[in-house]
Design an enzyme around this catalytic site. Structure first.
Site, short mmCIF file in Angstrom:
data_model
loop_
_atom_site.label_atom_id
_atom_site.label_comp_id
_atom_site.label_asym_id
_atom_site.label_seq_id
_atom_site.Cartn_x
_atom_site.Cartn_y
_atom_site.Cartn_z
N ASP A 212 -3.96 1.66 -7.78
CA ASP A 212 -4.00 2.55 -8.98
C ASP A 212 -2.88 3.38 -8.81
O ASP A 212 -2.37 3.86 -7.87
CB ASP A 212 -5.27 3.47 -8.99
N GLU A 263 -1.32 -8.21 8.86
CA GLU A 263 -1.99 -8.24 10.05
C GLU A 263 -3.48 -9.14 9.65
O GLU A 263 -4.14 -9.40 10.73
CB GLU A 263 -2.42 -7.04 10.63
#
Length: 533
Positions: A212, A263
């Site tokens: 957002d 990751e």
């Protein structure tokens, strides 16, 4: 049980697991309005979980869930109290974990909404900052000393000044509602805490985040006046708000977040970047930043072939320059429904159906807002039932966004199947006649908007030229043609946006937005997909 329709084409080979987001069809769920499992009138995670088979039946690849966190309730969940928890209205963390597990079993990805620009005024940090102006928490927000006037001329997007007073007379910044104080990302503690939030949810199996206000976070370090006042410009925030948005430091945040996602293979970030300059929007999707940033120009364009053509071509060019796919948007929880924006009634419905075919033909990732596939109009919500702070802070001058957030109509019962029998009233009232749009009714109708969307998504999956190909754009008067090419085939999406019929060169008709299409002739407000022989 999901409705049944006739057999559809066999999908083409999917994108690789790690790059699924490049062409994924993402379905946005406004959680509070999607499905209520326990009868309290509020949609929840268990309700959404029960409707996952519908999303599979429809043919989408992923779902994005609007904020599910404990919230102060001032702005539809975008005023967050705890980023690593679930609002009790929606369930708990175990409910979200069960949702993710079920979705994975069904072949669906789950994207969460994360809100890094501001917190709730009930967040523990802000409460501590009010208690102790010299404490570490106060450094995580934008405070200014007591004075007669606010520190600068910045305005709230929800109306009024962007500064409010604390009980001890200080000013604090909120670019949205006063209950949403802006964080100061120059304090390292803020970035560290959000990295912990990302890992918390990634460890629970989510596949990414919609970010957002991704163009916000950092503000001008000197808090200088903006050169112009806020106004809702056509395509987003421009140079008149140069001190509040799009500061260069924000890109370092997305590099850090991208490193975290790297990751966790197969996860992604998509940013809400509302800027006037689309080349600037695309910079947020450079290879070491977010994977996608929304292109909002179709959502903000009127029904005009030139405007639509420019929206498509400029997005294709801007995102190609950084090697990113375009994430296309025609509707969301902040904008009036397409049927209403495009004229309402039969005309608006025809145009919304035609625009949907354009959206789903384009290369990249289309985002569908729940109910778009039903061609829902903007609902009329009585003023006394409205919840949106935009309506209340503008004194009713702006209608607010409640009309695109009313409960999803699932069946033709009085409560439209949103809640179980005997439930409390829904959090927003169901409009009269809402059952006419219900999933149960449209799934039985071969000419419905729902059937059109389902067939379009099946064809998109079966034809490599759609979604994963390349595209060229041509505008001839009121006719927009997007030619999509991929894996040795070419499909043209032709959209007639004018008042008269148009002649269309031949090809094998794959799909039409209207049953009135005849060979070589395209009626007004209609789109077709044509496979070139």
């Amino acid at each position: 049980m999901a409705p049944r329709l006739a057999a559809l084409p066999t999908p083409a080979a999917p994108a690789t697991e790690q790059d699924w987001w490049r062409t994924a069809v993402v379905y946005q769920v406004y959680l509070r309005s999607f499905a209520d499992s326990n009868g309290d009138g509020i949609g929840d995670l268990a309700g959404l979980r029960s409707r996952l088979p519908y999303l599979v039946w429809l043919g989408v690849d992923a779902l994005w869930i609007n904020p599910h966190y404990p919230s102060g309730g001032a702005d539809g969940g975008y005023d967050v109290v705890d980023y690593r928890a679930v609002d009790p209205d929606y369930g708990d963390v175990s409910d979200l974990e069960a949702l993710v597990a079920d979705a994975r079993h069904l072949g669906l990805k789950v994207i969460l909404d994360v809100v890094p620009n501001h917190t709730s005024d009930q967040h523990p940090w802000f409460r501590a900052a009010l208690e102790n102006p010299d404490g570490p928490e106060a450094k995580r927000y934008h405070f200014a000393p007591p004075s007669e006037e606010p520190p600068n001329n910045w305005r709230s997007l929800f109306g009024g000044p962007a500064w409010s007073r604390t009980p001890d007379g200080r000013w604090y910044l909120h670019l949205f509602a006063p209950e949403q104080p802006d964080l100061d990302w120059r304090d390292p503690a803020v970035g560290d805490d959000f990295e912990a939030t990302l890992r918390f949810w990634l460890d629970r199996g989510v596949s990414g985040f919609r970010v957002d206000v991704a163009y916000g976070l950092f503000k001008d370090a000197g808090l200088r006046d903006n050169p112009g006042a806020y106004s809702p410009t056509l395509f987003g925030h421009g140079p008149e708000q140069a001190m509040t948005w799009n500061q260069p430091e924000v890109h370092d945040v997305w590099r850090r977040w991208r490193a975290v996602c790297d990751e966790y293979p197969g996860t992604m970030l998509v940013g809400e970047v509302c800027l006037a300059d689309l080349d600037q929007v695309a910079l947020y999707s450079r290879p070491d930043e977010m994977h996608q940033s929304f292109s909002f120009r179709l959502l903000k364009s009127g029904w005009d072939a030139g405007a639509f053509g420019e929206a498509v071509s400029t997005a294709l060019d801007a995102f190609a320059a950084v090697g990113a796919p375009v994430s296309w948007v025609l509707g969301n929880h902040d904008k009036d429904r397409q049927v209403t924006r495009f004229g309402g009634g039969a005309v608006g419905t025809a145009r919304a159906r035609a625009a949907a075919l354009l959206l789903m033909a384009l290369p990249g990732s289309p985002y569908l807002y729940a109910g778009d596939e039903l061609a829902l109009p903007q609902a009329v919500v009585p003023d006394e039932a409205k919840r949106d702070p935009i309506f209340h802070r503008s004194g009713g001058a702006r209608a607010g966004r409640d009309g695109c957030r009313v409960p999803m109509p699932w069946n033709e019962s009085p409560g439209v199947g949103f809640s179980p029998d005997g439930a409390a009233d829904p959090w927003l009232p169901v409009p009269d006649g809402w059952a006419e749009h219900a999933v149960s009714r449209q799934s039985r109708d071969g000419g419905s908007a729902l059937t059109l969307h389902r067939r379009a998504l099946a064809l998109r999956a079966a034809h490599p030229a759609l979604g994963s190909g390349t595209a060229t754009v041509r505008v001839d008067g009121d006719v927009l043609t997007v030619t999509c090419t991929g894996d040795g085939e070419t499909v043209r999406c032709v959209l007639n946006m004018g008042p008269g019929t148009a002649l269309v060169p031949g090809g094998t008709l794959l799909l039409a937005s209207s049953t009135a299409v005849r060979p070589g002739v395209l009626p007004p407000d209609t789109a077709v997909w044509l496979l070139d022989d």
